[in-house]
Structure formats: C-alpha cells, structure tokens
Design an enzyme around this catalytic site. Structure first.
Site, PDB file in Angstrom:
ATOM      1  N   ASP A  55      71.527   9.452   1.161  1.00  0.00           N
ATOM      2  CA  ASP A  55      70.675   8.294   0.961  1.00  0.00           C
ATOM      3  C   ASP A  55      69.223   8.809   0.950  1.00  0.00           C
ATOM      4  O   ASP A  55      68.953   9.929   1.390  1.00  0.00           O
ATOM      5  CB  ASP A  55      70.894   7.311   2.111  1.00  0.00           C
ATOM      6  CG  ASP A  55      69.948   6.149   2.083  1.00  0.00           C
ATOM      7  OD1 ASP A  55      69.874   5.466   1.045  1.00  0.00           O
ATOM      8  OD2 ASP A  55      69.260   5.920   3.098  1.00  0.00           O
ATOM      9  N   ASP A  91      65.788   6.495   1.373  1.00  0.00           N
ATOM     10  CA  ASP A  91      64.876   5.830   2.302  1.00  0.00           C
ATOM     11  C   ASP A  91      65.445   5.818   3.719  1.00  0.00           C
ATOM     12  O   ASP A  91      66.544   5.308   3.959  1.00  0.00           O
ATOM     13  CB  ASP A  91      64.628   4.394   1.856  1.00  0.00           C
ATOM     14  CG  ASP A  91      63.995   4.320   0.482  1.00  0.00           C
ATOM     15  OD1 ASP A  91      62.774   4.206   0.401  1.00  0.00           O
ATOM     16  OD2 ASP A  91      64.741   4.396  -0.516  1.00  0.00           O
ATOM     17  N   ASP A 141      71.676   6.127   6.876  1.00  0.00           N
ATOM     18  CA  ASP A 141      70.997   5.640   8.084  1.00  0.00           C
ATOM     19  C   ASP A 141      71.272   4.169   8.376  1.00  0.00           C
ATOM     20  O   ASP A 141      70.714   3.639   9.339  1.00  0.00           O
ATOM     21  CB  ASP A 141      69.488   5.849   7.964  1.00  0.00           C
ATOM     22  CG  ASP A 141      68.839   4.935   6.939  1.00  0.00           C
ATOM     23  OD1 ASP A 141      67.832   4.297   7.275  1.00  0.00           O
ATOM     24  OD2 ASP A 141      69.329   4.862   5.805  1.00  0.00           O
TER      25      ASP A 141
END
Length: 220
Positions: free
Chosen positions: A7, A9, A169
C-alpha cells in the site's frame, strides 16, 4: 516469483500532511477556514479525500454530501499541485525494498490513491523505478478491498499470486488480503486511529528494518 505488494499512503509514505492541506484549501476556498488539523486528523487523511471532506463539513452547520461531491475535484486539483510538500517516505522503506529485490522478490504498489497522482508522487520522491508495478484506485473498475487490483499489481510485477503478500496499514488492506487469500503484514507506525493488531494480520511491524525477516518467515 514471490511478490511483495505495498500500500502507499500510511505504509510506504506519510502523505497525511499534503492531503490535509489539500482539503483545507477546499474549506478555505468557500470561506470556512482550516477545518482539519494536520496532526489530530492524520488518520482520516489516509482514508481518502472524501473522508477528509466529510469530517471537515461535519464540523460546521449546513453542509452535506452534495458539498463533498462538489469539492472533491477541487481537492484532487489542489493535491496534485502540492503533492510532496510535506510527504516523506518512512524510515527504512527503500533499503528494505532493495534487500527484498536482491533476495529475488518482485515488488509493486497497490493503492486506493488515483493512479495518476500515485505515479506523480512516487516520481517526485525519486523512487518510482524501484517498483515493478503500480495499480491505483482507478486503474481497474474496482478498488481495494476488492482483490482484483492486488492481483493486477502482482501480475504486472511478474509475480505469482499464490506466492504474494500485501503490506498495508488499514482494515481495507487486511480485507483485501483475506479476499485474495494471501497473508498481510500491517505496519504499526502509520497515523491511523486504531491498533492494527486488532485486525489479526499474519504479522505486524513497527519499523521497516523488521519486514524482510517477517516476510521470509511467511515461506511464500
């Protein structure tokens, strides 16, 4: 080949400062001032533009989803014009990726940021060529947590979907990995507002220095 898909961001980079600034540009443009705080609201920033606009407008009377839709293109323009003012890669991220590639893994990115913005950001940060693939929110007709963007990122990187892992995250990343039938490793250092351990990933890391050994332990 074994594939490690990241991922963007909140995982590879802390982009929250520039995202918050773009949202505040929208609010200031219609006379509301800065409605979001770059520290307190950082977790919301990593959930996307609409989430930021929704949060900001919830703090004033008389605004609804129609205003979110109206301001979303404004936010994207503002973000594209100042995409890397505050953004930084997390410590150890690129050295870990170099180590993975040396060990024979292919690496790519699967993000819910629009592909064009993700491409621009990674090139501005000088690291786009380190990744064999980049799949964004609008690359396919669907986005995470649908597993298809993840599989596409693996495919474009030259990896085997059955020997892949997703590094993320958020709950979206965890749900994506479950849907894809692959393990996930979630980072604990992003500015989220929850404990990712509660999502029960296969592993968590608190620094990129630990990621290589964790991935090796997954026996992809």
């Amino acid at each position: 080949m074994r594939a490690v898909i990241f991922d963007l961001d909140g995982t590879l980079a802390d982009t929250s400062g520039d995202l918050i600034a773009a949202a505040n540009t929208c609010f200031c443009g219609i006379g509301l001032g800065d409605l979001l705080d770059p520290v307190a609201d950082a977790g919301t920033a990593l959930r996307g533009g609409r989430a930021m606009l929704t949060l900001g407008f919830s703090r004033v009377d008389g605004f609804d989803d129609a205003h979110v839709d109206e301001q979303y293109p404004v936010l994207l323009r503002a973000y594209g014009e100042a995409i890397d003012t505050y953004t930084t890669l997390y410590e150890g991220a690129m050295s870990c990726i170099s180590r993975l590639k040396t060990a024979g893994y292919v690496v790519g990115i699967c993000t819910n940021k629009p592909e064009g913005l993700a491409e621009t950001l990674m090139r501005n940060l000088g690291v786009r060529d380190e990744f064999a693939s980049l799949v964004g929110a609008d690359t396919l007709p669907v986005r995470k947590p649908n597993p298809d963007p993840f599989f596409e990122a693996v495919r474009r990187a030259g990896g085997d979907p059955k020997r892949a892992v997703l590094i993320g995250d958020t709950a979206t990343d965890r749900e994506t990995s479950r849907a894809a039938g692959v393990p996930s490793v979630l980072v604990t250092f992003g500015p989220g507002d929850h404990d990712v351990r509660d999502l029960e990933p296969e592993a968590t890391i608190d620094h990129f220095d630990h990621l290589f050994d964790v991935i090796e332990g997954l026996n992809l």
